[in-house]
Scaffold this motif. Structure first.
Motif, PDB file in Angstrom:
ATOM      1  N   ASN A   1      25.370 -22.186  18.298  1.00 54.44           N
ATOM      2  CA  ASN A   1      24.704 -20.748  19.599  1.00 54.44           C
ATOM      3  C   ASN A   1      24.041 -20.752  19.804  1.00 54.44           C
ATOM      4  N   THR A   2      22.705 -21.358  18.830  1.00 50.82           N
ATOM      5  CA  THR A   2      21.380 -20.367  18.872  1.00 50.82           C
ATOM      6  C   THR A   2      20.113 -21.585  19.732  1.00 50.82           C
ATOM      7  N   GLU A   3      20.592 -22.712  20.112  1.00 48.22           N
ATOM      8  CA  GLU A   3      19.781 -23.333  20.579  1.00 48.22           C
ATOM      9  C   GLU A   3      19.449 -23.239  21.578  1.00 48.22           C
ATOM     10  N   ASP A   4      18.435 -23.723  22.585  1.00 48.65           N
ATOM     11  CA  ASP A   4      17.581 -23.093  23.936  1.00 48.65           C
ATOM     12  C   ASP A   4      17.003 -24.701  24.399  1.00 48.65           C
ATOM     13  N   ASP A   5      16.629 -24.978  25.077  1.00 46.95           N
ATOM     14  CA  ASP A   5      16.199 -25.642  26.082  1.00 46.95           C
ATOM     15  C   ASP A   5      15.357 -26.217  25.063  1.00 46.95           C
ATOM     16  N   THR A   6      14.132 -25.996  24.291  1.00 51.16           N
ATOM     17  CA  THR A   6      13.202 -26.277  23.277  1.00 51.16           C
ATOM     18  C   THR A   6      13.454 -27.505  22.002  1.00 51.16           C
ATOM     19  N   ASN A   7      14.537 -25.660  21.461  1.00 47.98           N
ATOM     20  CA  ASN A   7      14.636 -25.824  20.147  1.00 47.98           C
ATOM     21  C   ASN A   7      16.451 -26.439  19.988  1.00 47.98           C
TER      22      ASN A   7
ATOM     23  N   ARG B   1      19.860 -25.417  16.598  1.00 51.84           N
ATOM     24  CA  ARG B   1      20.414 -24.297  16.174  1.00 51.84           C
ATOM     25  C   ARG B   1      19.630 -24.049  15.253  1.00 51.84           C
TER      26      ARG B   1
ATOM     27  N   GLU C   1      15.118 -13.616  16.562  1.00 46.67           N
ATOM     28  CA  GLU C   1      15.677 -14.292  15.997  1.00 46.67           C
ATOM     29  C   GLU C   1      17.377 -14.190  16.378  1.00 46.67           C
TER      30      GLU C   1
ATOM     31  N   LYS D   1      19.412 -14.185  19.748  1.00 43.17           N
ATOM     32  CA  LYS D   1      19.493 -15.914  19.982  1.00 43.17           C
ATOM     33  C   LYS D   1      21.273 -15.784  18.963  1.00 43.17           C
TER      34      LYS D   1
ATOM     35  N   TYR E   1      14.817 -24.886  12.834  1.00 42.98           N
ATOM     36  CA  TYR E   1      15.186 -24.757  14.059  1.00 42.98           C
ATOM     37  C   TYR E   1      16.018 -26.586  13.199  1.00 42.98           C
TER      38      TYR E   1
END
Length: 114
Positions: free
Chosen positions: A85-91, A93, A43, A46, A110
């Protein structure tokens, strides 16, 4: 002479008390750092910039959030720390929930992606 020593004792005692209060206050950790210190290594990785790049909000725990962090918190005010800015393709922030004592992490998750 005795009056001078009493006054000196009071002044010295006051200085120690004020110094102790300042020392205590300087040990208070900001909420975003309390949240950051609870993160796993994955975490932490990220977070691209700094734990200070986060948003702290007071929230009243809803039933949905209570299912995630505990029913005993429903209706209570807590803090959410959302790391930008911790989001990704599936989650969305990354969010860490801190109790109203500002020191105890009570959950994390998230944002829902919509």
């Amino acid at each position: 002479m005795r009056l001078k020593s009493n006054i000196s004792f009071i002044l010295i005692g006051s200085i120690f008390l004020m110094g102790g209060c300042n020392l205590y206050q300087s040990n208070n950790i900001p909420i975003e750092m309390v949240a950051f210190n609870s993160l796993t290594k994955e975490e932490v990785n990220k977070i691209p910039v700094s734990p200070k790049d986060s948003v702290v909000n007071e929230v009243i725990v809803s039933e949905d959030l209570g299912k995630q962090i505990g029913d005993k918190f429903i209706g209570k005010t807590i803090y959410s720390v959302t790391f930008n800015n911790t989001e990704d393709d599936t989650n969305g922030r990354l969010i860490v929930y801190v109790s109203n004592d500002k020191e105890t992490v009570i959950g994390k998750g998230y944002e829902n992606r919509k």
